[in-house]
Design an enzyme around this catalytic site. Structure first.
Site, PDB file in Angstrom:
ATOM      1  N   HIS A   1      -5.217  -0.393  -1.445  1.00 13.86           N
ATOM      2  CA  HIS A   1      -5.496   0.762  -2.810  1.00 13.86           C
ATOM      3  C   HIS A   1      -6.973   1.793  -2.678  1.00 13.86           C
ATOM      4  O   HIS A   1      -6.901   2.242  -2.964  1.00 13.86           O
ATOM      5  CB  HIS A   1      -4.647   0.851  -4.112  1.00 13.86           C
ATOM      6  CG  HIS A   1      -6.557   0.057  -5.268  1.00 13.86           C
ATOM      7  ND1 HIS A   1      -5.505  -1.125  -5.440  1.00 13.86           N
ATOM      8  CD2 HIS A   1      -7.033   0.361  -5.231  1.00 13.86           C
ATOM      9  CE1 HIS A   1      -6.091  -2.171  -5.617  1.00 13.86           C
ATOM     10  NE2 HIS A   1      -7.105  -0.933  -6.024  1.00 13.86           N
TER      11      HIS A   1
ATOM     12  N   SER B   1     -12.232  -3.038  -6.979  1.00 13.57           N
ATOM     13  CA  SER B   1     -11.467  -3.906  -6.240  1.00 13.57           C
ATOM     14  C   SER B   1     -11.790  -3.911  -4.803  1.00 13.57           C
ATOM     15  O   SER B   1     -12.321  -2.864  -4.390  1.00 13.57           O
ATOM     16  CB  SER B   1     -10.208  -2.182  -6.306  1.00 13.57           C
ATOM     17  OG  SER B   1      -9.420  -2.496  -7.134  1.00 13.57           O
TER      18      SER B   1
END
Length: 305
Positions: free
Chosen positions: A133, A254
């Site tokens: 992502h 992330s």
């Protein structure tokens, strides 16, 4: 402006969804140039890719000060939204990396792009592994390749190794087509070979459980002033495509490496790509987690290199 669909939102919605295709096809590699890439069956020495300390070519504070960024560039980075709603579990146990020119922290990268900022980690002179992502929005597509800049060992206002542009972006069908959190991984091929200076992480796969293995996660949390932080823990739950732990993280981390130090040529050695905080029911409600490096993930990363 594109709308970011985070891994948590998509992953939580699809956790209970049946697989629409085989696990192997979900790992079908894709790149931003439109070409599908077959999963390579070549695995180096089988289950392990060795780490490398590199040769920095830098010495002392003076060299780092030469890479102090312009005020305008720092302001632009700070304005970017940290990607991923990860979680602090209990007391905050994170510690700051005071010297990002030290290995392996210099091989951890700040990633900036049109929609936000993430973390990545070098695995070769030119390849950075990160969360899927952080390169691809399943609702829209790849983020603009020209907007990516990767800063190894970034800290505060200083980029000791400068920055690199993206040459190619990678992810897999399981993330791009289905938004599944257990296939949320990707990579960035750089236009420069900064990994020769910074070195890179090793990574491995194994069939059995990873439970109780030590976990260390280093990256760029969005609640800190663009500095690198790390946390320690252990694997609490081990699944075929996920690794769970209680390491503290926040948005911006992330894509961070989930690693530990081994006694062989893979030290530091990554077992997963961090991407998620707490949500839903157990074990998701009580742990952070990331995409496990299983055989297919290992082969894709090795092939992308």
């Amino acid at each position: 402006m594109k709308t970011l669909i985070t891994g948590v939102m998509l992953g939580f919605a699809l956790l209970a969804a049946p697989l629409a295709a085989s696990a192997q096809s979900m790992h079908t590699a894709m790149s931003d140039d439109g070409k599908d890439l077959r999963v390579s069956e070549k695995r180096g020495n089988g289950r392990l890719s060795e780490s490398n300390k590199g040769s920095t070519g830098y010495s002392g504070i003076a060299a780092a000060l030469e890479q102090r960024l312009p005020t305008s560039e720092i302001a632009a980075i700070r304005a970017l939204e940290p990607i991923g709603p990860e979680s602090i579990i209990g007391a905050d146990t994170r510690k700051q990396v005071n010297n990002t020119r030290k290995y392996p922290y210099r091989a951890v990268t700040l990633i900036t792009f049109e929609e936000g900022r993430c973390t990545g980690w070098m695995v070769s002179p030119r390849l950075v592994v990160t969360a899927g992502h952080c390169v691809y929005d399943p609702g829209v597509g790849y983020y603009s390749k020209s907007s990516f800049r990767v800063y190894p060992g970034y800290t505060g206002t200083t980029a000791p190794y400068g920055s690199c542009r993206a040459k190619r972006l990678f992810t897999v069908a399981g993330w791009a087509n289905s938004g599944r959190d257990d296939y949320d991984y990707g990579a960035i091929k750089l236009k420069c070979k900064v990994g020769n200076k910074t070195g890179w992480f090793g990574y491995f796969w194994k069939k059995g459980s990873l439970k109780r293995l030590p976990t260390k996660i280093a990256g760029y949390p969005g609640d800190k002033p663009l500095t690198q932080w790390y946390s320690r823990g252990r694997v609490t739950v081990s699944q075929p495509r996920r690794v769970f732990y209680k390491n503290d993280t926040t948005g911006g981390m992330s894509g961070s490496p989930v690693y530990y130090n081994r006694s062989d040529n893979c030290s530091p050695c990554s077992m997963a790509i961090h991407a998620y905080g707490t949500y839903g029911s157990a074990p998701f409600s009580t742990n952070n987690h990331g995409t496990r490096i299983n055989r297919s993930v290992f082969n894709n990363i090795s092939n992308w290199k």
